[in-house]
Design an enzyme around this catalytic site. Structure first.
Site, PDB file in Angstrom:
ATOM      1  N   PHE A 165      25.454  41.029  36.313  1.00 49.56           N
ATOM      2  CA  PHE A 165      25.607  41.143  34.854  1.00 49.56           C
ATOM      3  C   PHE A 165      25.798  42.603  34.452  1.00 49.56           C
ATOM      4  O   PHE A 165      25.140  43.127  33.558  1.00 49.56           O
ATOM      5  CB  PHE A 165      24.390  40.508  34.149  1.00 49.56           C
ATOM      6  CG  PHE A 165      24.665  40.082  32.740  1.00 49.56           C
ATOM      7  CD1 PHE A 165      25.733  39.250  32.431  1.00 49.56           C
ATOM      8  CD2 PHE A 165      23.848  40.505  31.701  1.00 49.56           C
ATOM      9  CE1 PHE A 165      25.991  38.849  31.122  1.00 49.56           C
ATOM     10  CE2 PHE A 165      24.079  40.112  30.387  1.00 49.56           C
ATOM     11  CZ  PHE A 165      25.156  39.278  30.103  1.00 49.56           C
TER      12      PHE A 165
ATOM     13  N   ARG B 156      28.799  45.801  33.590  1.00 44.90           N
ATOM     14  CA  ARG B 156      29.772  45.997  32.499  1.00 44.90           C
ATOM     15  C   ARG B 156      30.856  44.917  32.449  1.00 44.90           C
ATOM     16  O   ARG B 156      31.182  44.392  31.386  1.00 44.90           O
ATOM     17  CB  ARG B 156      30.483  47.350  32.676  1.00 44.90           C
ATOM     18  CG  ARG B 156      29.734  48.516  32.116  1.00 44.90           C
ATOM     19  CD  ARG B 156      30.553  49.769  32.340  1.00 44.90           C
ATOM     20  NE  ARG B 156      30.519  50.125  33.741  1.00 44.90           N
ATOM     21  CZ  ARG B 156      29.928  51.211  34.222  1.00 44.90           C
ATOM     22  NH1 ARG B 156      29.363  52.059  33.418  1.00 44.90           N
ATOM     23  NH2 ARG B 156      29.903  51.465  35.512  1.00 44.90           N
ATOM     24  N   ILE B 157      31.453  44.595  33.625  1.00 42.25           N
ATOM     25  CA  ILE B 157      32.589  43.664  33.613  1.00 42.25           C
ATOM     26  C   ILE B 157      32.108  42.245  33.287  1.00 42.25           C
ATOM     27  O   ILE B 157      32.748  41.515  32.523  1.00 42.25           O
ATOM     28  CB  ILE B 157      33.354  43.719  34.956  1.00 42.25           C
ATOM     29  CG1 ILE B 157      33.961  45.119  35.146  1.00 42.25           C
ATOM     30  CG2 ILE B 157      34.444  42.648  35.008  1.00 42.25           C
ATOM     31  CD1 ILE B 157      34.556  45.377  36.525  1.00 42.25           C
TER      32      ILE B 157
ATOM     33  N   SER C 117      20.900  37.890  37.699  1.00 42.62           N
ATOM     34  CA  SER C 117      20.922  39.307  38.034  1.00 42.62           C
ATOM     35  C   SER C 117      19.510  39.719  38.391  1.00 42.62           C
ATOM     36  O   SER C 117      18.550  39.130  37.874  1.00 42.62           O
ATOM     37  CB  SER C 117      21.418  40.103  36.820  1.00 42.62           C
ATOM     38  OG  SER C 117      21.182  41.459  36.994  1.00 42.62           O
TER      39      SER C 117
ATOM     40  N   ARG D 255      34.695  41.039  44.850  1.00 44.18           N
ATOM     41  CA  ARG D 255      35.192  41.384  46.172  1.00 44.18           C
ATOM     42  C   ARG D 255      35.264  40.111  47.002  1.00 44.18           C
ATOM     43  O   ARG D 255      34.392  39.231  46.889  1.00 44.18           O
ATOM     44  CB  ARG D 255      34.275  42.401  46.866  1.00 44.18           C
ATOM     45  CG  ARG D 255      34.438  43.843  46.363  1.00 44.18           C
ATOM     46  CD  ARG D 255      35.811  44.414  46.739  1.00 44.18           C
ATOM     47  NE  ARG D 255      36.003  45.795  46.337  1.00 44.18           N
ATOM     48  CZ  ARG D 255      36.652  46.198  45.247  1.00 44.18           C
ATOM     49  NH1 ARG D 255      37.182  45.305  44.416  1.00 44.18           N
ATOM     50  NH2 ARG D 255      36.797  47.480  44.977  1.00 44.18           N
TER      51      ARG D 255
ATOM     52  N   GLU E  15      42.179  41.956  52.572  1.00 47.46           N
ATOM     53  CA  GLU E  15      43.448  42.125  51.849  1.00 47.46           C
ATOM     54  C   GLU E  15      44.397  43.009  52.640  1.00 47.46           C
ATOM     55  O   GLU E  15      43.956  43.951  53.296  1.00 47.46           O
ATOM     56  CB  GLU E  15      43.153  42.752  50.480  1.00 47.46           C
ATOM     57  CG  GLU E  15      42.299  41.831  49.627  1.00 47.46           C
ATOM     58  CD  GLU E  15      41.925  42.429  48.279  1.00 47.46           C
ATOM     59  OE1 GLU E  15      42.441  43.506  47.923  1.00 47.46           O
ATOM     60  OE2 GLU E  15      41.123  41.813  47.590  1.00 47.46           O
TER      61      GLU E  15
ATOM     62  N   HIS F 223      45.017  40.785  43.656  1.00 48.12           N
ATOM     63  CA  HIS F 223      44.116  41.889  43.236  1.00 48.12           C
ATOM     64  C   HIS F 223      44.698  42.656  42.030  1.00 48.12           C
ATOM     65  O   HIS F 223      45.005  43.845  42.128  1.00 48.12           O
ATOM     66  CB  HIS F 223      43.851  42.849  44.413  1.00 48.12           C
ATOM     67  CG  HIS F 223      42.559  43.614  44.253  1.00 48.12           C
ATOM     68  ND1 HIS F 223      41.775  44.000  45.317  1.00 48.12           N
ATOM     69  CD2 HIS F 223      41.923  44.080  43.148  1.00 48.12           C
ATOM     70  CE1 HIS F 223      40.714  44.666  44.878  1.00 48.12           C
ATOM     71  NE2 HIS F 223      40.776  44.728  43.557  1.00 48.12           N
TER      72      HIS F 223
HETATM   73  C1  DGY Z   1      38.224  48.566  41.712  1.00 50.07           C
HETATM   74  O1  DGY Z   1      38.363  49.506  40.933  1.00 50.07           O
HETATM   75  O2  DGY Z   1      37.246  48.452  42.436  1.00 50.07           O
HETATM   76  C2  DGY Z   1      39.306  47.564  41.758  1.00 50.07           C
HETATM   77  O3  DGY Z   1      38.947  46.446  42.492  1.00 50.07           O
HETATM   78  C3  DGY Z   1      40.540  48.206  42.361  1.00 50.07           C
HETATM   79  O4  DGY Z   1      40.153  48.869  43.484  1.00 50.07           O
END
Ligand code: DGY
Length: 320
Positions: free
Chosen positions: A153, A155-156, A176, A239, A268, A286
């Protein structure tokens, strides 16, 4: 000061850095080999890598090499052995904050694409197989009023919750280690769930927002997937290593998942073969932070770390 950009960066940032330092650009944008990255530690003062560069202990080598800063282009840094950097006296910085909105937008793009089967529809139409409107064609799942479970939990995740709550009327729960302060949770009406299993069992959509690395490797494996609600949808913009992709293929084939929507993969740019065959897998390359505005901001944020290092000032965004 000699600075290496391991990949092509947005032009304005390349120009900005080139006007201030002796910068080597990667004009053709080919990924660098481990040998070339290792050699760069003797040739440059600062290396600016990205998620596509694996900078492990072997690449870093020991102390006494020329490079003393890795100014990463990106917020995630699990591709860098930070412990080995510390032992070798190499500082590491990242680019937090500037990609929050773009990545949250992409999490919602994935959520909606999977829920409304948009990828399947587009493939069908482009293949010339659409036979016209009909009441039972490509029925997806409603989003409004459903429960979104966020794993992590930061920022994104919070920005994703904001979009889901206020744009789509979703209920927000999160898992979290630490409880978020009331000023964050109250506007989202977000509830912390203390056990991951409980969040998985009660969410219609689960979106992953934990950092990569040993601690979160395969955090979502066969057991966790089996606990998800029948018909649930898994979204991953974090990830690839956080999800066991063999187990995911099983959960897409035999249930309980209705779909998975992924932007990141364990190795990747290799895509786990099994997933490619699934109509109910949305697979993006990505793209989380891939807007012009955001990539410029990421570059400028990395540049500000390089400048601070050159001036002998504290790094704005140190991770080691
Ligand atoms: C990040 O900023 O971690 C994105 O996944 C691109 O690398």
């Amino acid at each position: 000061m000699k600075v290496l950009l391991t990949r092509a960066w947005p032009k304005t940032v390349e120009e900005y850095l080139s006007a201030r330092f002796d910068v080597t650009l990667n004009e053709n944008d080919a990924p660098m080999s481990a040998d070339a990255l290792s050699a760069a530690f003797d040739d440059y003062d600062v290396i600016c890598p990205t998620v596509s560069d694996r900078i492990d202990a072997g690449v870093i080598g020991g102390a006494g090499r020329r490079a003393k800063l890795l100014a990463n282009f990106g917020v995630g840094f699990d591709h860098i052995d930070v412990g080995a950097c510390k032992s070798a006296g190499v500082r590491v910085s990242n680019t937090p904050g500037v990609l929050t909105d773009a990545t949250a937008d992409l999490a919602m793009t994935l959520l909606l694409t999977a829920a409304r089967r948009a990828g399947e529809g587009e493939r069908e139409l482009r293949a010339g197989q659409w036979t016209g409107w009909r009441p039972t064609h490509l029925l997806g799942r409603a989003v409004t009023g459903k429960t979104l479970g966020l794993v992590g939990f930061g920022r994104i995740a919070q920005a994703t919750a904001h979009r889901a709550r206020h744009g789509f009327g979703m209920n927000i729960i999160y898992f979290s280690r630490r409880a978020a302060p009331a000023e964050v949770t109250a506007p989202l009406d977000a509830k912390r769930i203390e056990m991951l299993d409980e969040l998985l069992a009660t969410s219609d959509f689960v979106s992953l927002h934990v950092p990569g690395g040993a601690e979160t490797q395969n955090m979502i494996g066969a057991g966790e997937l089996a606990r998800m609600k029948p018909g649930a949808i898994l979204i991953n913009t974090a990830r690839g290593g956080v999800v066991d992709h063999d187990a995911l293929a099983g959960a897409l084939k035999d249930g309980p998942l209705a779909a998975a929507a992924l932007d990141v993969y364990p190795q990747e740019p290799k895509i786990p073969e099994a997933l490619l065959a699934f109509e109910n897998a949305v697979l993006l390359p990505h793209l989380g932070s891939a807007t012009e505005e955001t990539r410029n901001a990421m570059g400028m944020r990395a540049a500000s770390n390089v400048e601070a290092f050159a001036a002998g000032d504290a790094l704005p965004d140190p991770v080691a």
